[in-house]
Design a protein around this motif. Structure first.
Motif, short mmCIF file in Angstrom:
data_model
loop_
_atom_site.label_atom_id
_atom_site.label_comp_id
_atom_site.label_asym_id
_atom_site.label_seq_id
_atom_site.Cartn_x
_atom_site.Cartn_y
_atom_site.Cartn_z
N ASP A 127 0.82 -1.22 0.00
CA ASP A 127 0.00 0.00 0.00
C ASP A 127 0.85 1.27 0.00
OD1 ASP A 127 -2.29 -1.56 0.03
OD2 ASP A 127 -2.60 -1.37 2.19
N LEU A 128 1.95 1.26 0.74
CA LEU A 128 2.78 2.44 0.89
C LEU A 128 3.59 2.77 -0.37
CD1 LEU A 128 3.79 4.61 2.93
CD2 LEU A 128 5.61 3.01 3.54
N HIS A 129 4.20 1.76 -0.99
CA HIS A 129 5.14 2.00 -2.09
C HIS A 129 4.64 1.58 -3.47
CE1 HIS A 129 8.45 3.29 0.46
NE2 HIS A 129 8.13 2.32 1.30
N LYS A 130 3.57 0.83 -3.54
CA LYS A 130 3.06 0.34 -4.83
C LYS A 130 4.19 -0.24 -5.70
CE LYS A 130 -1.05 2.29 -4.07
NZ LYS A 130 -1.47 1.89 -2.77
N PRO A 131 4.92 -1.23 -5.19
CA PRO A 131 6.04 -1.79 -5.96
C PRO A 131 5.55 -2.44 -7.26
CG PRO A 131 5.52 -3.18 -4.08
CD PRO A 131 4.67 -1.95 -3.96
N ASP A 132 6.47 -2.54 -8.23
CA ASP A 132 6.14 -3.11 -9.55
C ASP A 132 6.11 -4.63 -9.57
OD1 ASP A 132 6.01 -0.55 -10.63
OD2 ASP A 132 8.14 -0.55 -11.12
N ASP A 133 6.96 -5.23 -8.74
CA ASP A 133 7.02 -6.70 -8.72
C ASP A 133 7.53 -7.17 -7.35
OD1 ASP A 133 9.85 -6.40 -8.69
OD2 ASP A 133 9.96 -6.59 -10.87
N ILE A 134 7.57 -8.47 -7.19
CA ILE A 134 7.96 -9.06 -5.91
C ILE A 134 9.40 -8.71 -5.55
CG2 ILE A 134 8.32 -11.24 -4.67
CD1 ILE A 134 5.88 -12.33 -6.25
N GLU A 135 10.31 -8.79 -6.51
CA GLU A 135 11.71 -8.47 -6.23
C GLU A 135 11.86 -7.04 -5.72
OE1 GLU A 135 14.36 -10.55 -6.18
OE2 GLU A 135 12.87 -12.10 -6.56
N CYS A 136 11.17 -6.12 -6.36
CA CYS A 136 11.20 -4.71 -5.94
C CYS A 136 10.64 -4.58 -4.52
CB CYS A 136 10.41 -3.86 -6.92
SG CYS A 136 10.29 -2.13 -6.47
N ALA A 137 9.55 -5.25 -4.26
CA ALA A 137 8.91 -5.19 -2.93
C ALA A 137 9.85 -5.73 -1.86
CB ALA A 137 7.61 -5.98 -2.95
N LEU A 138 10.50 -6.85 -2.14
CA LEU A 138 11.44 -7.44 -1.17
C LEU A 138 12.63 -6.51 -0.93
CD1 LEU A 138 11.39 -11.18 -2.27
CD2 LEU A 138 10.29 -10.18 -0.26
N GLU A 139 13.10 -5.87 -1.99
CA GLU A 139 14.22 -4.94 -1.85
C GLU A 139 13.83 -3.74 -0.98
OE1 GLU A 139 17.03 -2.15 -4.65
OE2 GLU A 139 16.21 -4.00 -5.51
N ILE A 140 12.63 -3.23 -1.16
CA ILE A 140 12.16 -2.11 -0.35
C ILE A 140 12.11 -2.51 1.13
CG2 ILE A 140 10.15 -0.67 0.20
CD1 ILE A 140 9.54 -0.68 -2.86
N ILE A 141 11.53 -3.65 1.40
CA ILE A 141 11.44 -4.13 2.79
C ILE A 141 12.82 -4.35 3.37
CG2 ILE A 141 10.73 -6.04 4.27
CD1 ILE A 141 8.24 -6.30 2.55
N SER A 142 13.69 -4.98 2.59
CA SER A 142 15.04 -5.25 3.06
C SER A 142 15.75 -3.96 3.45
CB SER A 142 15.82 -5.98 1.97
OG SER A 142 17.12 -6.29 2.42
N ASN A 143 15.63 -2.94 2.61
CA ASN A 143 16.29 -1.66 2.87
C ASN A 143 15.66 -0.92 4.05
OD1 ASN A 143 18.08 -2.01 0.76
ND2 ASN A 143 16.80 -0.93 -0.69
N GLU A 144 14.34 -0.86 4.10
CA GLU A 144 13.68 -0.07 5.13
C GLU A 144 13.60 -0.76 6.49
OE1 GLU A 144 10.12 1.95 4.00
OE2 GLU A 144 10.99 2.62 2.10
N GLU A 145 13.51 -2.07 6.49
CA GLU A 145 13.39 -2.81 7.74
C GLU A 145 14.74 -3.36 8.24
OE1 GLU A 145 10.54 -3.38 9.62
OE2 GLU A 145 9.47 -2.04 8.26
N GLY A 146 15.72 -3.32 7.37
CA GLY A 146 17.02 -3.89 7.75
C GLY A 146 16.98 -5.40 7.88
N ILE A 147 16.11 -6.03 7.10
CA ILE A 147 15.96 -7.49 7.14
C ILE A 147 16.71 -8.07 5.93
CG2 ILE A 147 14.33 -9.41 7.03
CD1 ILE A 147 12.17 -7.48 8.05
N ASP A 148 17.54 -9.08 6.17
CA ASP A 148 18.21 -9.75 5.06
C ASP A 148 17.23 -10.71 4.41
OD1 ASP A 148 19.91 -10.94 3.26
OD2 ASP A 148 21.12 -11.96 4.77
N LEU A 149 16.79 -10.39 3.21
CA LEU A 149 15.80 -11.21 2.52
C LEU A 149 16.43 -12.03 1.41
CD1 LEU A 149 12.83 -8.68 2.33
CD2 LEU A 149 13.24 -10.47 4.01
N CYS A 150 17.70 -12.32 1.50
CA CYS A 150 18.41 -13.06 0.47
C CYS A 150 18.73 -14.47 0.95
CB CYS A 150 19.69 -12.34 0.09
SG CYS A 150 19.41 -10.70 -0.56
N PHE A 151 17.80 -15.37 0.77
CA PHE A 151 18.07 -16.78 1.10
C PHE A 151 17.81 -17.62 -0.11
CE2 PHE A 151 17.35 -15.20 5.41
CZ PHE A 151 18.41 -15.75 6.06
#
Length: 184
Positions: free
Chosen positions: A160-184
């Motif tokens: 809702d906040l960022h309206k990402p274009d795809d899943i990879e973009c959404a995961l990157e946004i979360i990873s950057n803003e939340e400081g969560i490593d989403l690379c497994f």
């Protein structure tokens, strides 16, 4: 989710031909399984094996749950399928959250879990009662339904906040803003 308690006995011999979840109490049996299941075949297929402790395993499950939530938000899967896969349904369960290759040492459970899922798509694996029992052990120990709920809330918030274009973009946004490593 099936809350039935299943009496589980650990064995040196894996069930279902070594596919799916296995549980061991000592490292010798783990390595016997890994040598037979992962030896030469892993080199040929370049299989990815995640080696995890309790914390790492929770994180991998969380990443898979977030990914699945975004698949629903992007219309790839239905809401019902998402709820079932995220352990949010009382009636049905799937193995989605643990559908990857891993070696887990659980200090909390004082045991090892090994999962080899590569051949699953070939129809070579049908989980038996024992393996579903291990799944429910893991689901309870690591609170899969709570992880699923948090992942859905997080995905909806960022969608809702960022309206990402795809899943990879959404995961990157979360990873950057939340400081969560989403690379497994």
């Amino acid at each position: 989710m099936n809350k039935e308690k299943i009496n589980l006995q650990t064995e040196s011999e894996p069930v279902s031909g070594g596919i799916g979840i296995q549980k061991y109490e000592n490292p010798e049996d783990v390595f016997k399984f890994l040598l037979g299941s992962w030896g030469e075949e892993a080199c040929e297929t370049e299989s990815k094996l995640i080696i995890a402790d309790d914390e790492t395993f929770r994180n991998v499950i969380y990443v898979r749950a977030i990914t699945r939530a975004f698949q629903y938000l992007f219309g790839v899967i239905s809401k019902e399928k998402c709820r079932i896969d995220l352990a949010l349904s009382d009636e049905k369960s799937t193995d989605y959250l643990v559908d990857f290759n891993f070696l887990l040492y659980s200090q909390e459970g004082n045991c090892y879990y090994v999962s080899h899922m590569d051949f699953k798509d070939d129809g070579a694996s049908v989980w038996d009662k024992k393996q579903w029992g291990y799944f429910y052990e893991l689901a309870g120990r690591y609170s899969f339904s709570l992880i699923g709920k948090r992942a859905m809330e997080l995905a909806e918030f960022y969608y809702d906040l960022h309206k990402p274009d795809d899943i990879e973009c959404a995961l990157e946004i979360i990873s950057n803003e939340e400081g969560i490593d989403l690379c497994f």
